[in-house]
Design a protein around this motif. Structure first.
Motif, PDB file in Angstrom:
ATOM      1  N   GLU A  26      -3.871   4.834  11.276  1.00  0.00           N
ATOM      2  CA  GLU A  26      -4.291   6.267  11.811  1.00  0.00           C
ATOM      3  C   GLU A  26      -3.390   7.238  11.460  1.00  0.00           C
ATOM      4  N   SER A  27      -2.149   6.778  10.592  1.00  0.00           N
ATOM      5  CA  SER A  27      -1.329   8.033   9.827  1.00  0.00           C
ATOM      6  C   SER A  27      -2.235   8.475   8.669  1.00  0.00           C
ATOM      7  N   LEU A  28      -2.793   7.538   7.983  1.00  0.00           N
ATOM      8  CA  LEU A  28      -3.533   8.002   6.795  1.00  0.00           C
ATOM      9  C   LEU A  28      -4.945   8.722   7.488  1.00  0.00           C
ATOM     10  N   ARG A  29      -5.673   8.374   8.428  1.00  0.00           N
ATOM     11  CA  ARG A  29      -6.503   9.189   9.109  1.00  0.00           C
ATOM     12  C   ARG A  29      -6.251  10.513   9.292  1.00  0.00           C
ATOM     13  N   GLY A  30      -5.105  10.662   9.971  1.00  0.00           N
ATOM     14  CA  GLY A  30      -4.671  12.034  10.495  1.00  0.00           C
ATOM     15  C   GLY A  30      -4.554  12.832   9.179  1.00  0.00           C
ATOM     16  N   SER A  31      -4.087  12.312   8.067  1.00  0.00           N
ATOM     17  CA  SER A  31      -4.073  13.207   7.038  1.00  0.00           C
ATOM     18  C   SER A  31      -5.363  13.518   6.353  1.00  0.00           C
ATOM     19  N   LEU A  32      -6.037  12.649   6.363  1.00  0.00           N
ATOM     20  CA  LEU A  32      -7.543  12.976   5.617  1.00  0.00           C
ATOM     21  C   LEU A  32      -8.225  13.997   6.801  1.00  0.00           C
ATOM     22  N   GLN A  33      -7.951  14.070   7.997  1.00  0.00           N
ATOM     23  CA  GLN A  33      -8.633  14.691   8.957  1.00  0.00           C
ATOM     24  C   GLN A  33      -8.286  16.291   8.670  1.00  0.00           C
ATOM     25  N   GLU A  66       5.080   3.699   2.695  1.00  0.00           N
ATOM     26  CA  GLU A  66       4.466   2.545   1.930  1.00  0.00           C
ATOM     27  C   GLU A  66       4.370   1.643   3.203  1.00  0.00           C
ATOM     28  N   TYR A  67       2.987   1.005   3.179  1.00  0.00           N
ATOM     29  CA  TYR A  67       2.495   0.357   4.078  1.00  0.00           C
ATOM     30  C   TYR A  67       2.294  -0.986   3.585  1.00  0.00           C
ATOM     31  N   VAL A  68       2.296  -2.095   4.463  1.00  0.00           N
ATOM     32  CA  VAL A  68       1.668  -3.397   4.174  1.00  0.00           C
ATOM     33  C   VAL A  68       0.493  -3.908   4.716  1.00  0.00           C
ATOM     34  N   GLY A  69      -0.512  -4.285   4.263  1.00  0.00           N
ATOM     35  CA  GLY A  69      -1.608  -4.719   4.632  1.00  0.00           C
ATOM     36  C   GLY A  69      -1.984  -6.450   4.419  1.00  0.00           C
ATOM     37  N   VAL A 114       0.826  -1.143  -0.083  1.00  0.00           N
ATOM     38  CA  VAL A 114      -0.001   0.105  -0.088  1.00  0.00           C
ATOM     39  C   VAL A 114       0.900   1.175  -0.151  1.00  0.00           C
ATOM     40  N   PRO A 115       1.378   1.685  -1.334  1.00  0.00           N
ATOM     41  CA  PRO A 115       2.261   3.107  -1.118  1.00  0.00           C
ATOM     42  C   PRO A 115       1.289   4.044  -1.218  1.00  0.00           C
ATOM     43  N   THR A 116       1.531   5.293  -0.533  1.00  0.00           N
ATOM     44  CA  THR A 116       0.495   6.471  -0.295  1.00  0.00           C
ATOM     45  C   THR A 116       1.249   7.473  -1.147  1.00  0.00           C
ATOM     46  N   TRP A 117       0.180   8.411  -1.169  1.00  0.00           N
ATOM     47  CA  TRP A 117       0.668   9.693  -1.768  1.00  0.00           C
ATOM     48  C   TRP A 117      -0.107  10.848  -0.945  1.00  0.00           C
ATOM     49  N   ILE A 118       0.419  11.928  -0.437  1.00  0.00           N
ATOM     50  CA  ILE A 118      -0.166  12.778   0.202  1.00  0.00           C
ATOM     51  C   ILE A 118       0.090  14.362  -0.644  1.00  0.00           C
ATOM     52  N   ASP A 119      -1.173  14.629  -1.146  1.00  0.00           N
ATOM     53  CA  ASP A 119      -1.071  16.016  -1.969  1.00  0.00           C
ATOM     54  C   ASP A 119      -0.085  15.817  -3.102  1.00  0.00           C
ATOM     55  N   ASP A 120      -0.187  14.577  -3.771  1.00  0.00           N
ATOM     56  CA  ASP A 120       0.562  14.050  -4.989  1.00  0.00           C
ATOM     57  C   ASP A 120       2.079  13.978  -4.833  1.00  0.00           C
ATOM     58  N   LYS A 121       2.396  13.763  -3.341  1.00  0.00           N
ATOM     59  CA  LYS A 121       3.969  13.661  -3.197  1.00  0.00           C
ATOM     60  C   LYS A 121       4.003  12.302  -2.573  1.00  0.00           C
ATOM     61  N   GLU A 122       4.632  11.434  -3.122  1.00  0.00           N
ATOM     62  CA  GLU A 122       5.120   9.916  -2.551  1.00  0.00           C
ATOM     63  C   GLU A 122       5.256  10.173  -1.288  1.00  0.00           C
ATOM     64  N   GLU A 123       4.640   9.247  -0.140  1.00  0.00           N
ATOM     65  CA  GLU A 123       5.048   9.299   1.033  1.00  0.00           C
ATOM     66  C   GLU A 123       5.421   7.712   1.585  1.00  0.00           C
ATOM     67  N   ASN A 162      -5.157  15.653   0.422  1.00  0.00           N
ATOM     68  CA  ASN A 162      -5.463  14.835  -0.698  1.00  0.00           C
ATOM     69  C   ASN A 162      -4.642  13.505  -0.545  1.00  0.00           C
ATOM     70  N   VAL A 163      -5.214  12.594  -0.098  1.00  0.00           N
ATOM     71  CA  VAL A 163      -4.582  11.098   0.293  1.00  0.00           C
ATOM     72  C   VAL A 163      -4.915  10.051  -0.967  1.00  0.00           C
ATOM     73  N   SER A 164      -3.839   9.757  -1.787  1.00  0.00           N
ATOM     74  CA  SER A 164      -4.110   8.526  -2.482  1.00  0.00           C
ATOM     75  C   SER A 164      -3.245   7.232  -2.264  1.00  0.00           C
ATOM     76  N   VAL A 165      -3.815   6.212  -2.794  1.00  0.00           N
ATOM     77  CA  VAL A 165      -2.778   4.791  -2.641  1.00  0.00           C
ATOM     78  C   VAL A 165      -2.891   4.075  -3.579  1.00  0.00           C
ATOM     79  N   GLN A 166      -2.173   2.953  -3.827  1.00  0.00           N
ATOM     80  CA  GLN A 166      -2.318   1.842  -4.717  1.00  0.00           C
ATOM     81  C   GLN A 166      -2.269   0.655  -3.983  1.00  0.00           C
ATOM     82  N   LEU A 167      -3.149  -0.358  -4.373  1.00  0.00           N
ATOM     83  CA  LEU A 167      -3.390  -1.628  -4.007  1.00  0.00           C
ATOM     84  C   LEU A 167      -2.759  -2.937  -4.639  1.00  0.00           C
TER      85      LEU A 167
END
Length: 541
Positions: free
Chosen positions: A168-175, A63-66, A52-61, A179-184
């Motif tokens: 919780e990190s993703l939740r904090g950014s959304l709150q 990478e998590y594992v689910g 689960v790689p993530t982007w915050i405001d189109d900036k790559e942040e 703009n949060v985006s991910v790939q799965l």
């Protein structure tokens, strides 16, 4: 070899106890079982890790594992095939009822709890979500299955669970209205990684080197003893042959005490595991590793004629006693190596230093600590066998978690695990991580293997007629079966001694029985094979 190099100081003896705590081959898998219902149509997916790689405001942040659920469609295996999709926060957060916010293909982030996983997935799909990310209520990941009363399951969106800290990190950014985006996507894992092969070779090679070193030392001591006995008086002839004063010989009582002491210390680590506790273990390992490195280097360098005199010339040092000039010369280098490892142990290349220190420590321990006969070896390995099974499997029923695996991973310590492990990074695994083996899985069976080679050499047995070759093969096969079990068991921790002990011990006892030497092996062992005035010849029975 000098007597000082063979002596284990109190710190190293303590390190031996700590080393023996972790006896299972463990994987880096963060998934644990949560099977609540059998598989059925629509709920029969294989559990897979999800990147689960993530982007915050189109900036790559980050990478998590689910972990994917038992239900829902399978994910793409290649990153290029996975679409980058915006994430929306569910309202209400548990997604047990229809979300208030309108969804147009976003991935919805929800909290675990209050309703079943399939209910959350159905609600999210009906609301227009393209996938659902469920935040777990702990740092571990649990396998999401269907409830017993759920049938005819037809979920059309991927369902992935994230660990609590990632969610919780993703939740904090959304709150924060970012703009949060991910790939799965879920890359395929190779059936066997090169790291497991290299680790197998490292473990077998370590025992091989330690056994030959131990047998060579025993034979040299026997020859020297025999020379002394030839010129000694009749009174001296009555003395028993002995090895170097640096040898620590295990007894049946000490073998039994191993289980009690190790178990108490393991529970202490489990209950009191913290960053400070890990730091203490790091210091102890660094001290023991430095001493092991000194011992091995001095032995190797003393084989050169130019350095032979330096290895045989001693100087007295306060608290340390007699130390050779050669040991005095290499000690600073070894101490610096141990300090550098401790300082940079969190870096990706630190495993190299850990393995070097670990291998030299294991070789030194097997060289110095000796099993005198098969009886002691059988008691030691049998106790370790039961110890491994209890603290890996049975402890789950008492402590609700596998105590040994929790301690090995270093949970609640802020570290990746305790340092008493050999580890090699998985080279071709897209998920990374390490293949690891505990020191106890090498040291404990290694003591029996080393005994078999000493017995063979002191009895003038050939390689085929002796016990070492077959015991060594049995150890290698037992460790090989361990890795097979590790892969078949979905990467969950396996107690290596569960497989190694039966292979090595049964092989040794079976050969001894077949050859009519079991009684001698069981009670008298190697020392009784040497008669006064007859170099390296078996005594007449």
């Amino acid at each position: 070899m000098e007597a000082a190099a063979l002596k284990l100081n109190r710190t190293l003896l303590l390190a031996v106890v700590l080393i023996s705590l972790i006896s299972g081959v463990l994987s880096g898998d963060i998934v644990v079982h949560d099977d609540k219902s059998p598989t059925r149509p629509g709920c029969d997916n294989d559990f897979v890790l999800v990147n689960v790689p993530t982007w915050i405001d189109d900036k790559e942040e980050d990478e998590y594992v689910g972990v994917g659920a038992r239900f829902g469609p399978t994910l793409k295996s290649k990153e290029m095939d996975a679409h980058k999709t915006r994430v929306a926060l569910a309202d209400p957060t548990d997604c047990c009822t229809t979300p208030k916010n309108k969804l147009t293909g976003e991935i919805i982030l929800v909290q675990r709890g209050k309703c079943s996983f399939t209910t959350k997935a159905n609600v999210a799909e009906a609301a227009g979500a393209s996938a659902i990310l469920i935040i777990n209520n702990s740092t571990e990941l649990f396998k999401m299955v269907c409830e017993d009363d759920e049938h005819d399951i037809d979920i059309g969106i991927p369902v992935v669970m994230l660990p609590q800290d990632a969610g919780e990190s993703l939740r904090g950014s959304l709150q924060k209205t970012l703009n949060v985006s991910v790939q799965l996507y879920s890359p395929s894992r190779p059936p066997v990684d090169v790291a497991e092969v290299l680790l197998w070779l490292m473990a077998v090679g370590t025992i091989l080197c330690a056994s030959y070193w131990s047998a060579w030392t025993a034979r040299e001591s026997a020859i020297d003893q025999d020379k002394l006995l030839k010129d000694a008086s009749d009174e001296y002839l009555n003395t028993e042959p002995s090895y170097s004063s640096g040898v620590v010989e295990i007894t049946t009582t000490s073998a039994l005490a191993f289980v009690v002491v190790a178990s108490c210390f393991l529970v202490l680590l489990y209950k009191k595991m913290s960053y400070a506790f890990i730091e203490v273990l790091v210091v102890l390992f660094a001290i023991g590793g430095a001493e092991g490195l000194v011992t091995c280097l001095v032995t190797i360098l003393s084989c050169f004629r130019s350095l032979e005199q330096a290895a045989k010339t001693f100087i007295k040092i306060l608290f340390l006693g007699a130390v050779s000039y050669l040991a005095l010369f290499v000690s600073p280098l070894c101490v610096v190596c141990a300090i550098l490892w401790a300082a940079f142990r969190r870096h990706h290349f630190a495993w190299i230093g850990q393995d070097i220190l670990g291998v030299t420590l294991i070789i030194t321990v097997i060289q110095v600590i000796k099993v005198p006969n098969l009886k002691v070896g059988a008691v030691l390995l049998s106790c370790a066998f039961l110890y491994d099974i209890f603290w890996v499997f049975v402890s789950k029923w008492i402590f609700h978690k596998s105590v040994m695996i929790v301690v090995a991973r270093g949970d609640k310590s802020g570290e990746d695990g305790i340092p008493m492990l050999l580890k090699i990074p998985r080279m071709f695994d897209p998920w990374g991580g390490y293949s690891i083996i505990g020191f106890g899985d090498i040291i404990l069976p290694g003591l029996l293997v080393a005994f078999s080679l000493r017995y063979d050499w002191l009895s003038n047995k050939s390689l085929r007629e002796g016990y070492f070759l077959w015991t060594m093969i049995a150890y290698g096969l037992g460790l090989f079966i361990t890795y097979i079990a590790l892969n078949l068991m979905d990467g969950h921790g396996q107690p290596a001694l569960l497989y190694i002990v039966p292979f090595t011990l049964v092989t040794f006892i079976t050969l001894g029985t077949k050859r009519g030497e079991l009684s001698h092996l069981w009670t008298r062992g190697e020392l009784d094979r040497i008669c006064p005035h007859v170099q390296l010849q078996p005594c007449e029975e």
